[in-house]
Design a protein around this motif. Sequence first.
Motif, PDB file in Angstrom:
ATOM      1  N   SER A 608       0.833  -1.208   0.000  1.00  0.00           N
ATOM      2  CA  SER A 608       0.000   0.000   0.000  1.00  0.00           C
ATOM      3  C   SER A 608       0.865   1.255   0.000  1.00  0.00           C
ATOM      4  CB  SER A 608      -0.913   0.002   1.229  1.00  0.00           C
ATOM      5  OG  SER A 608      -1.494   1.270   1.411  1.00  0.00           O
ATOM      6  N   GLN A 609       0.354   2.303  -0.622  1.00  0.00           N
ATOM      7  CA  GLN A 609       1.066   3.588  -0.604  1.00  0.00           C
ATOM      8  C   GLN A 609       1.203   4.123   0.814  1.00  0.00           C
ATOM      9  OE1 GLN A 609      -1.986   3.018  -1.833  1.00  0.00           O
ATOM     10  NE2 GLN A 609      -3.177   4.904  -2.146  1.00  0.00           N
ATOM     11  N   TYR A 610       0.246   3.775   1.682  1.00  0.00           N
ATOM     12  CA  TYR A 610       0.297   4.243   3.063  1.00  0.00           C
ATOM     13  C   TYR A 610       1.415   3.538   3.841  1.00  0.00           C
ATOM     14  CZ  TYR A 610      -4.191   5.982   1.547  1.00  0.00           C
ATOM     15  OH  TYR A 610      -5.169   6.617   0.838  1.00  0.00           O
ATOM     16  N   THR A 611       1.685   2.303   3.455  1.00  0.00           N
ATOM     17  CA  THR A 611       2.793   1.575   4.072  1.00  0.00           C
ATOM     18  C   THR A 611       4.124   2.218   3.696  1.00  0.00           C
ATOM     19  OG1 THR A 611       1.483  -0.452   3.881  1.00  0.00           O
ATOM     20  CG2 THR A 611       3.822  -0.709   4.394  1.00  0.00           C
ATOM     21  N   TYR A 612       4.256   2.560   2.412  1.00  0.00           N
ATOM     22  CA  TYR A 612       5.475   3.261   1.979  1.00  0.00           C
ATOM     23  C   TYR A 612       5.647   4.563   2.767  1.00  0.00           C
ATOM     24  CZ  TYR A 612       6.016   0.200  -2.102  1.00  0.00           C
ATOM     25  OH  TYR A 612       6.218  -0.870  -2.919  1.00  0.00           O
ATOM     26  N   SER A 613       4.539   5.246   3.033  1.00  0.00           N
ATOM     27  CA  SER A 613       4.613   6.537   3.715  1.00  0.00           C
ATOM     28  C   SER A 613       5.058   6.391   5.169  1.00  0.00           C
ATOM     29  CB  SER A 613       3.254   7.237   3.666  1.00  0.00           C
ATOM     30  OG  SER A 613       3.322   8.502   4.279  1.00  0.00           O
ATOM     31  N   VAL A 614       4.488   5.391   5.917  1.00  0.00           N
ATOM     32  CA  VAL A 614       4.879   5.242   7.330  1.00  0.00           C
ATOM     33  C   VAL A 614       6.300   4.709   7.443  1.00  0.00           C
ATOM     34  CG1 VAL A 614       2.491   4.915   8.082  1.00  0.00           C
ATOM     35  CG2 VAL A 614       3.890   2.913   7.552  1.00  0.00           C
ATOM     36  N   ASN A 615       6.761   3.963   6.433  1.00  0.00           N
ATOM     37  CA  ASN A 615       8.136   3.457   6.466  1.00  0.00           C
ATOM     38  C   ASN A 615       9.153   4.543   6.143  1.00  0.00           C
ATOM     39  OD1 ASN A 615       7.232   0.923   7.137  1.00  0.00           O
ATOM     40  ND2 ASN A 615       7.263   0.140   5.027  1.00  0.00           N
ATOM     41  N   ASN A 616       8.680   5.613   5.483  1.00  0.00           N
ATOM     42  CA  ASN A 616       9.578   6.710   5.126  1.00  0.00           C
ATOM     43  C   ASN A 616       8.924   8.034   5.528  1.00  0.00           C
ATOM     44  OD1 ASN A 616      11.628   8.230   4.086  1.00  0.00           O
ATOM     45  ND2 ASN A 616      11.117   7.863   1.940  1.00  0.00           N
ATOM     46  N   PRO A 617       8.813   8.288   6.837  1.00  0.00           N
ATOM     47  CA  PRO A 617       8.063   9.465   7.300  1.00  0.00           C
ATOM     48  C   PRO A 617       8.678  10.790   6.886  1.00  0.00           C
ATOM     49  CG  PRO A 617       9.257   8.453   9.110  1.00  0.00           C
ATOM     50  CD  PRO A 617       9.395   7.525   7.948  1.00  0.00           C
ATOM     51  N   ASP A 618       9.970  10.790   6.512  1.00  0.00           N
ATOM     52  CA  ASP A 618      10.626  12.043   6.127  1.00  0.00           C
ATOM     53  C   ASP A 618      10.615  12.269   4.621  1.00  0.00           C
ATOM     54  OD1 ASP A 618      11.293  12.570   8.805  1.00  0.00           O
ATOM     55  OD2 ASP A 618      13.075  11.287   8.655  1.00  0.00           O
ATOM     56  N   ALA A 619       9.817  11.472   3.910  1.00  0.00           N
ATOM     57  CA  ALA A 619       9.765  11.632   2.445  1.00  0.00           C
ATOM     58  C   ALA A 619       9.214  12.997   2.074  1.00  0.00           C
ATOM     59  CB  ALA A 619       8.883  10.531   1.846  1.00  0.00           C
ATOM     60  N   ALA A 620       9.669  13.483   0.921  1.00  0.00           N
ATOM     61  CA  ALA A 620       9.208  14.798   0.451  1.00  0.00           C
ATOM     62  C   ALA A 620       7.730  14.738   0.119  1.00  0.00           C
ATOM     63  CB  ALA A 620      10.011  15.213  -0.776  1.00  0.00           C
ATOM     64  N   SER A 621       7.069  15.872   0.268  1.00  0.00           N
ATOM     65  CA  SER A 621       5.650  15.951  -0.060  1.00  0.00           C
ATOM     66  C   SER A 621       5.385  17.272  -0.751  1.00  0.00           C
ATOM     67  CB  SER A 621       4.801  15.841   1.218  1.00  0.00           C
ATOM     68  OG  SER A 621       5.126  16.898   2.100  1.00  0.00           O
ATOM     69  N   GLY A 622       4.154  17.480  -1.139  1.00  0.00           N
ATOM     70  CA  GLY A 622       3.793  18.736  -1.797  1.00  0.00           C
ATOM     71  C   GLY A 622       3.960  18.656  -3.299  1.00  0.00           C
ATOM     72  N   ASN A 623       3.965  19.811  -3.930  1.00  0.00           N
ATOM     73  CA  ASN A 623       3.985  19.861  -5.392  1.00  0.00           C
ATOM     74  C   ASN A 623       5.326  19.435  -5.986  1.00  0.00           C
ATOM     75  OD1 ASN A 623       1.330  20.789  -5.681  1.00  0.00           O
ATOM     76  ND2 ASN A 623       1.962  22.855  -5.133  1.00  0.00           N
ATOM     77  N   LEU A 624       6.414  19.718  -5.267  1.00  0.00           N
ATOM     78  CA  LEU A 624       7.712  19.288  -5.761  1.00  0.00           C
ATOM     79  C   LEU A 624       7.791  17.767  -5.795  1.00  0.00           C
ATOM     80  CD1 LEU A 624      10.543  19.994  -6.695  1.00  0.00           C
ATOM     81  CD2 LEU A 624      11.261  20.089  -4.301  1.00  0.00           C
ATOM     82  N   ALA A 625       7.225  17.124  -4.753  1.00  0.00           N
ATOM     83  CA  ALA A 625       7.196  15.662  -4.721  1.00  0.00           C
ATOM     84  C   ALA A 625       6.364  15.116  -5.875  1.00  0.00           C
ATOM     85  CB  ALA A 625       6.638  15.186  -3.386  1.00  0.00           C
ATOM     86  N   ALA A 626       5.234  15.768  -6.164  1.00  0.00           N
ATOM     87  CA  ALA A 626       4.392  15.328  -7.278  1.00  0.00           C
ATOM     88  C   ALA A 626       5.147  15.428  -8.593  1.00  0.00           C
ATOM     89  CB  ALA A 626       3.118  16.171  -7.322  1.00  0.00           C
ATOM     90  N   LEU A 627       5.910  16.504  -8.753  1.00  0.00           N
ATOM     91  CA  LEU A 627       6.673  16.688  -9.984  1.00  0.00           C
ATOM     92  C   LEU A 627       7.738  15.608 -10.132  1.00  0.00           C
ATOM     93  CD1 LEU A 627       6.884  18.726 -12.339  1.00  0.00           C
ATOM     94  CD2 LEU A 627       8.643  19.905 -11.042  1.00  0.00           C
TER      95      LEU A 627
END
Length: 873
Positions: A608-627
């Motif tokens: 799940s994408q949510y699993t990836y997120s909790v495993n990497n809590p410091d991942a970039a987010s926002g519009n730059l991440a989308a790009l």
Amino acid sequence: MKRFSGLAVVVLIVVGACSSERNTFTNRTFHNLTSHFNAYYLSDTKIKEVENQVRANYKEDYTQVLPVFIPIDSATIKQNKEKLDSARELSSKAIDWHRISKWVDDSYYLLGKIDYLQGQQDDALNAFKYVNSTSKDKELRHRALITLLRLYVDRREYENANFTIDYLSKETEISDENRFALFKTLAYYYETRADQNGVIGALDRAVGYAPDKKEESRIHFILAQRYQKEGLDALAYDYYRKSLDGNPPYERSFFATLYAQQVAELNASKDLKKVRNYYDELYKDPKNKDLKDVVVYERALFEEKQGDIPLTLDLLHSAAKEPGSNPRLKGYIYQKLAEINLGEFKDFRATKYYLDSALTFIKEDDPAALEILEQKATLDQYVFHVERIQLNDSLSIIASLSPEEQTAIAQDYIEKEEERLVAEARAKETPKNSNIFNNLLAFSGKDAGSSFYFDNGVALQQGAIEFNRVWGNRPLQDNWRRRAATFQTSTQPQIPTPELDSASSGENPILANLPSLESLLGKIPNTPEQIEQLNSELEKSYFELGKLLYFDLKEIEPSIANLETLIQKYPNTIRKPEAYYLLYLGQKDSGGNFQQYAGRLNREFPESQYTYSVNNPDAASGNLAALESSKGYEQAYNAYYAGDYQRARDLVKATLEDYPLTRNTEKLLLLDIMVTGKLESRDRFKTRLETYINNTKDPALVSLARNMLRPMLSSEELAALEPKEKIEVDSTQLAADAAAENAGKEIPADSPYKLNESQTHIFVIALSRSEAEAATGLLGDLENFHAANYPNARLRTGNMNMSSENAIYIISPFANAEKANEYYQKFAADFESEGLPENIKSNAFFISIENFQTLNKSKNLEEYRTFFRTVYQ
């Protein structure tokens, strides 16, 4: 003969004087007199009558800062159309028939005023400019320029307004009448620009040239209000006292006295008893019978300052019930109740209903109404899900009982409703007078507490309920009426009759809201389909309520409670991965055991994408991440179609680990499933597709996943898979989308904007000051565009100043981003307006209500445009 000759001479002189071609002294004198005292005078009188009617029809709202100019009411103007048309005809005659008179320019000015009143701004603009450029009468030119200045301010053409102000500041010999109009118009200019000091300064100059005491009183009151708003209580007090001079309307006198007391004594007084006695005296004064709601409301605001919230609420409820002459005040009362219930008690349900009540008293185009609508959007969703949970939970419990138990519960409910109705009747009953003479008058109808049956509300209520128990809620009619009805039914065909209210149909109004046993039992779900639907609604509401509480209302504990209830009651819900993720965030914010949900995600939903997120809590987010995730998706997609499936998988996983939650996540997950179809078993591919279809929200991606799944299904499974609406999507479009997104500008990672496509959106056209002034017909062209293309959409068009450099035109509302995008495409393709550059159309955008609030604070249009291009285009 001499008499005849003299008469002939007079006739010849008069006939000669009537000519508008010969510019002689006699001709000029005749035309001046006729033009002035016939056409011009009558036209001017009719215009002033209409202006006086506008002033008379306007209801001043003294609870708010009064406007500098009384708004022109279009309804009043329409009612006086014949009078204004007559004035237009007279002014036109003064111009056409008396061309050599000195009143021609004055008549042109009157034509401009008529156009201005009727909303024909372009024609009014031309008329005032013409008078200024041709008239030799300095006073008339000044009057035309001042009215032109007001028109520029109406149109928010501030550059032209500034030029006119500069020009008038250099003029000499301005009459007192024109000076008053000029300073008042300057105050209006500053009012539209929210320049408090400018308004005060201009009005302070204007009051010295006021034509009468009534106008002087009104300006003094406005100055007092503005000084009070600035916290200058001593000055406010002086001006409130001055506004009492000149025999003002009683309502203004009342508010001036009340507010003067507030700034002088009430706010500073430590003698609370004295303050409360003052409000009590105002309330008891018979002259204030139409202002009792104001007195109680102001008392409530005073008690709120003392910190007595229960008393404040009691007073506000009382104020809402009091009679009053200003309906908008009731709206402010309910708005205040909503504010207190939200701020003090976090009672979102009560807040929503108070705001609903406020909107029934405030016009929809009022700025206060727009503010309430924005605030209410989230609360509406909250209340919907809370009430659905309450109802469905109760129905679910009742549905599990035996029919006998269900009947007993329904009967108990009806009995309690009967008791409530009787209690309400008893509460309204006037205590019975024990006077023997009144008892003798039992049949007179004068004693509300009489023992006579039909004068006794409680007896009526009990009798109606007893009748309902025996006979049901049937119409009350005599035997001859029933016989006639039977005869007609047996001999004539039935004719449908219109529905009647309870009073006219004979139905007892006391029982109008009393449900029957059958209707209550009919609401209980008894079939498997009904129970499944009920549980499906409960599952969705627990989840949506949990999300709403966490993201929008910032209430972490209630959010956790609802999401945990969802998982306990519906352990197989397809929303489980996202619920775990929200619980992980909530527990982390509140200092709880968030790792348990990270563990559950890794065990139950490792991909799940949510699993990836909790495993990497410091991942970039926002519009730059989308790009960046768009770039990763494009590379993985190219590797997949080149046959390098393992590299495609590695790229997908690397992108998801670095940017787990972006708007590209669902596309990346689908691409990973497509790789599964190439590298793993058929059953594994099928299982992952089924899970993806149940959890994905994007309808285009769901349709694509269904197309992949169909070859692996039986005919029965295919029938169950068919969506209600088919959406055909070419898989190659996904790569094209990614490439297009990759071409956008780089966005700052800390963008303040959020993606909420289901929220109400508005469409925005942003222009610079010079562009706004060049696009003179933009509002009219937009209205014509809507009338032609969206006749039933009820779109509203307005404009406002975003900043000192930018003005924006707003079209609203659109139910969601999809509707706004449809309008955007139509606008880009078909809309045309003279003076509107093509680049303005391409720079237009749509925006959610929440994001617009953020934009309105930052004023950074380019920052949002970058977000818009990345997210929506």
